[in-house]
Design an enzyme around this catalytic site. Sequence first.
Site, PDB file in Angstrom:
ATOM      1  N   TRP A 174      -8.601   5.419  -1.806  1.00 30.82           N
ATOM      2  CA  TRP A 174      -7.893   6.404  -2.317  1.00 30.82           C
ATOM      3  C   TRP A 174      -7.124   7.191  -1.223  1.00 30.82           C
ATOM      4  CZ3 TRP A 174      -9.894  10.333   0.346  1.00 30.82           C
ATOM      5  CH2 TRP A 174     -11.132  10.004   0.987  1.00 30.82           C
ATOM      6  N   ASN A 175      -7.514   7.143   0.019  1.00 34.93           N
ATOM      7  CA  ASN A 175      -7.125   7.968   0.915  1.00 34.93           C
ATOM      8  C   ASN A 175      -5.649   7.755   1.157  1.00 34.93           C
ATOM      9  OD1 ASN A 175      -7.625   5.621   2.494  1.00 34.93           O
ATOM     10  ND2 ASN A 175      -8.183   6.680   4.280  1.00 34.93           N
ATOM     11  N   LYS A 219      -6.180  -4.109  -7.281  1.00 36.46           N
ATOM     12  CA  LYS A 219      -7.272  -3.247  -7.801  1.00 36.46           C
ATOM     13  C   LYS A 219      -7.355  -1.993  -7.138  1.00 36.46           C
ATOM     14  CE  LYS A 219     -11.334  -1.640  -7.238  1.00 36.46           C
ATOM     15  NZ  LYS A 219     -10.977  -0.331  -7.789  1.00 36.46           N
ATOM     16  N   PRO A 220      -6.686  -0.901  -7.588  1.00 35.93           N
ATOM     17  CA  PRO A 220      -6.412   0.374  -6.712  1.00 35.93           C
ATOM     18  C   PRO A 220      -7.809   0.885  -6.755  1.00 35.93           C
ATOM     19  CG  PRO A 220      -5.286   0.594  -8.752  1.00 35.93           C
ATOM     20  CD  PRO A 220      -5.861  -0.681  -8.762  1.00 35.93           C
ATOM     21  N   GLY A 255     -11.150  -0.221   3.191  1.00 34.98           N
ATOM     22  CA  GLY A 255     -12.135   0.360   2.565  1.00 34.98           C
ATOM     23  C   GLY A 255     -13.272   0.547   3.563  1.00 34.98           C
ATOM     24  N   GLU A 299      -9.367  -4.393   6.408  1.00 28.89           N
ATOM     25  CA  GLU A 299      -9.235  -3.139   7.333  1.00 28.89           C
ATOM     26  C   GLU A 299     -10.166  -2.240   6.885  1.00 28.89           C
ATOM     27  OE1 GLU A 299      -6.924  -2.968   9.431  1.00 28.89           O
ATOM     28  OE2 GLU A 299      -5.567  -4.512   8.817  1.00 28.89           O
ATOM     29  N   LEU A 300     -11.202  -1.944   7.765  1.00 31.53           N
ATOM     30  CA  LEU A 300     -12.489  -1.467   7.314  1.00 31.53           C
ATOM     31  C   LEU A 300     -12.536   0.000   8.098  1.00 31.53           C
ATOM     32  CD1 LEU A 300     -14.660  -4.302   7.445  1.00 31.53           C
ATOM     33  CD2 LEU A 300     -13.461  -3.398   5.755  1.00 31.53           C
ATOM     34  N   CYS A 353      -8.683   6.432   8.328  1.00 31.57           N
ATOM     35  CA  CYS A 353      -9.711   5.501   9.161  1.00 31.57           C
ATOM     36  C   CYS A 353      -9.498   5.503  10.474  1.00 31.57           C
ATOM     37  CB  CYS A 353      -9.442   4.011   8.617  1.00 31.57           C
ATOM     38  SG  CYS A 353      -7.732   3.675   8.656  1.00 31.57           S
ATOM     39  N   GLU A 357      -2.086  -5.871   9.605  1.00 33.18           N
ATOM     40  CA  GLU A 357      -1.093  -5.389   8.654  1.00 33.18           C
ATOM     41  C   GLU A 357       0.118  -5.101   9.455  1.00 33.18           C
ATOM     42  OE1 GLU A 357      -3.458  -3.159   5.838  1.00 33.18           O
ATOM     43  OE2 GLU A 357      -3.732  -4.943   4.584  1.00 33.18           O
TER      44      GLU A 357
HETATM   45  P1  NAP Z   1     -14.898   1.994  -0.241  1.00 32.73           P
HETATM   46  O1  NAP Z   1     -15.835   2.787  -1.175  1.00 32.73           O
HETATM   47  O2  NAP Z   1     -15.155   0.859   0.447  1.00 32.73           O
HETATM   48  O3  NAP Z   1     -13.715   1.726  -1.565  1.00 32.73           O
HETATM   49  C1  NAP Z   1     -12.237   1.108  -1.253  1.00 32.73           C
HETATM   50  C2  NAP Z   1     -11.900   0.288  -2.697  1.00 32.73           C
HETATM   51  O4  NAP Z   1     -13.042  -0.771  -2.530  1.00 32.73           O
HETATM   52  C3  NAP Z   1     -11.897   1.103  -3.769  1.00 32.73           C
HETATM   53  O5  NAP Z   1     -10.735   0.382  -4.649  1.00 32.73           O
HETATM   54  C4  NAP Z   1     -13.205   0.806  -4.413  1.00 32.73           C
HETATM   55  O6  NAP Z   1     -13.475   0.884  -5.695  1.00 32.73           O
HETATM   56  C5  NAP Z   1     -13.588  -0.584  -3.962  1.00 32.73           C
HETATM   57  N1  NAP Z   1     -14.891  -0.811  -4.080  1.00 32.73           N
HETATM   58  C6  NAP Z   1     -16.076  -0.059  -3.797  1.00 32.73           C
HETATM   59  N2  NAP Z   1     -17.097  -1.013  -3.883  1.00 32.73           N
HETATM   60  C7  NAP Z   1     -16.832  -2.269  -4.452  1.00 32.73           C
HETATM   61  C8  NAP Z   1     -17.418  -3.415  -4.764  1.00 32.73           C
HETATM   62  N3  NAP Z   1     -18.817  -3.601  -4.630  1.00 32.73           N
HETATM   63  N4  NAP Z   1     -16.764  -4.485  -5.180  1.00 32.73           N
HETATM   64  C9  NAP Z   1     -15.565  -4.537  -5.060  1.00 32.73           C
HETATM   65  N5  NAP Z   1     -14.532  -3.067  -4.800  1.00 32.73           N
HETATM   66  C10 NAP Z   1     -15.297  -2.277  -4.381  1.00 32.73           C
HETATM   67  O7  NAP Z   1     -14.086   2.925   0.413  1.00 32.73           O
HETATM   68  P2  NAP Z   1     -13.490   4.308   0.302  1.00 32.73           P
HETATM   69  O8  NAP Z   1     -14.397   5.432   0.478  1.00 32.73           O
HETATM   70  O9  NAP Z   1     -12.560   4.643  -1.017  1.00 32.73           O
HETATM   71  O10 NAP Z   1     -12.349   4.613   1.280  1.00 32.73           O
HETATM   72  C11 NAP Z   1     -12.559   4.969   2.764  1.00 32.73           C
HETATM   73  C12 NAP Z   1     -13.136   3.922   3.585  1.00 32.73           C
HETATM   74  O11 NAP Z   1     -11.919   3.058   4.019  1.00 32.73           O
HETATM   75  C13 NAP Z   1     -13.292   4.656   4.995  1.00 32.73           C
HETATM   76  O12 NAP Z   1     -14.484   3.803   5.643  1.00 32.73           O
HETATM   77  C14 NAP Z   1     -12.222   4.240   5.816  1.00 32.73           C
HETATM   78  O13 NAP Z   1     -12.124   4.152   7.209  1.00 32.73           O
HETATM   79  C15 NAP Z   1     -11.506   2.730   5.203  1.00 32.73           C
HETATM   80  N6  NAP Z   1     -10.181   2.757   5.593  1.00 32.73           N
HETATM   81  C16 NAP Z   1      -9.542   1.916   6.408  1.00 32.73           C
HETATM   82  C17 NAP Z   1      -8.107   1.670   6.597  1.00 32.73           C
HETATM   83  C18 NAP Z   1      -7.849   0.655   7.559  1.00 32.73           C
HETATM   84  O14 NAP Z   1      -6.682   0.244   7.490  1.00 32.73           O
HETATM   85  N7  NAP Z   1      -8.860   0.117   8.698  1.00 32.73           N
HETATM   86  C19 NAP Z   1      -7.622   2.548   5.943  1.00 32.73           C
HETATM   87  C20 NAP Z   1      -7.818   3.409   5.149  1.00 32.73           C
HETATM   88  C21 NAP Z   1      -9.229   3.514   4.857  1.00 32.73           C
HETATM   89  P3  NAP Z   1     -13.483   2.471  -6.425  1.00 32.73           P
HETATM   90  O15 NAP Z   1     -12.588   3.480  -6.171  1.00 32.73           O
HETATM   91  O16 NAP Z   1     -13.499   2.046  -7.952  1.00 32.73           O
HETATM   92  O17 NAP Z   1     -14.784   2.855  -5.873  1.00 32.73           O
END
Ligand code: NAP
Length: 479
Positions: free
Chosen positions: A153-154, A177-178, A231, A253-254, A287, A459
């Site tokens: 979402w960020n 899948k957003p 994520g 990308e974590l 991130c 990326e």
């Molecule tokens: P998240 O909870 O991991 O969610 C990211 C995506 O994954 C969402 O679409 C989420 O769906 C989905 N998801 C969650 N659990 C899942 C599962 N068990 N199976 C399949 N899909 C699943 O992360 P967030 O809190 O939204 O985002 C923040 C994280 O992203 C931070 O750790 C940040 O550092 C990281 N991030 C990394 C980068 C990079 O480029 N390295 C860039 C931006 C953000 P739902 O929305 O339905 O939960």
Amino acid sequence: MSISLRRDRAYVNGQWVTAPDERVFAVHSPATGELIGSVPDLGPGETRDAIESAERAWPAWRARTAKERSAVLRRWFELIMEHRTELAALMSRESGKVITESLGEIAYGAAFVEWFAEEAKRAYGDVIPPYSSDRRLVVIKQGVGVAAAITPWNFPLAMITRKVAPALAAGCPVVIKPASETPLTALALAALAEAAGFPAGVYNTVTTSDNEGVGSELCANPAVRKLSFTGSTAVGRQLMAQCAPTLKKLSLELGGNAPFIVFEDADLDAAVRGAVQSKYRHNGQTCVCVNRLLVHRSVYSAFLERFAAAVADLRTGDVLDPQVQVGPLISEKALAKVQAFVEDAVAHGARVVQGGTRIGGLFYAPTVLADATPAMRIAHDEVFGPIAPVFVFDTEAEAIAMANATEYGLAAYFFSRDVGRCWRVAEALEYGMVGINEGLISTELAPFGGVKQSGLEREGSRYGLEAYLETKYLCFGGV
Ligand code: NAP
């Protein structure tokens, strides 16, 4: 051309669809709590439909010349930029991102589409001098096939374009899948993709509140050849395990735990500016946001004083007001996490120099904590909020060791005016990206990604196309 961006249906196989049982889920503004809209709550069955439509669309899409695919991408880029004002308002309302940053994200996200529209034409192969005179050895590049993208979402727009633009350029249809918090921006982007002219099945957006069900289908379905996920590290690990049985190609990308080192020879004003920009962007919810400030003892007090003063000047408030710099956190859970980090740090001896309190709704005051130590949770965990812990160090070796003392390796930053030190420290930091006298480093022109448990692959840039290409070797005999 003006296209309606408000969509309450998902986009599968060139159709705007509802869930079979008409189930929907609601989208609320984190800034005001208002209901903004609702979208279809699709499940694994509809995800399978999307994957199958993408697989059917693949042969014709990959058969187009790179130049033909490039023209559609170029049109999509232009449409995104033409609709940026409306897109930015929608993004700010559903994600809580302040409007100036939403406009910035749209330009950043669109730039990947523009870049890969050009790169599509440069998926060059190779000719290898043969080992015998009657052979010819050639390498060609081909798209991997159906690509799935799971996005956070960020960055509701840019995390989609950063993945799907190279995929589409390489001839790969996509199933997106957003995040469930920000599906409306994703659907607006799909409306613009439809108008740009991607054929039915090439571009699919599956909205869902069932992340596990839809995620499992994307990981297990053998027709999906590549998964790109942005994520959290915890979910990334889980998806990697789920992709193992079909040996899918992965881009991950974590999370990060970015250090920001201020050496004794730094330009302190520039360091303060860089730290504020990098720490408080999207309220600390990116991130690559600074997670830990490491400051040399001889400039610690001077830096802290100037940094705290700059943070005190940050304006919070209405996310649609162009003067406002800091918005709300995404959810009550995120806010509670931020509060817990501050309480833990204070219990371990941190001093609150600025902020340190809730300020209504999901807003938390931009916060500076002095005297941080490795005993605090904030030293090890990704904060994802507006808290800046400041640590002290005495030597360059100690600063590097502190910076590297984490499982993460996404972005790191440091400020120094000594050219020898700049090279030494840049090489010693175990990170995928390093900002040297710079706090904002993301661009479509450079490879974005992490080492250690911050992920796999890159990326953006020319490296970003490779993640969607297979390398095929052709051996011609009897020449
Ligand atoms: P998240 O909870 O991991 O969610 C990211 C995506 O994954 C969402 O679409 C989420 O769906 C989905 N998801 C969650 N659990 C899942 C599962 N068990 N199976 C399949 N899909 C699943 O992360 P967030 O809190 O939204 O985002 C923040 C994280 O992203 C931070 O750790 C940040 O550092 C990281 N991030 C990394 C980068 C990079 O480029 N390295 C860039 C931006 C953000 P739902 O929305 O339905 O939960």
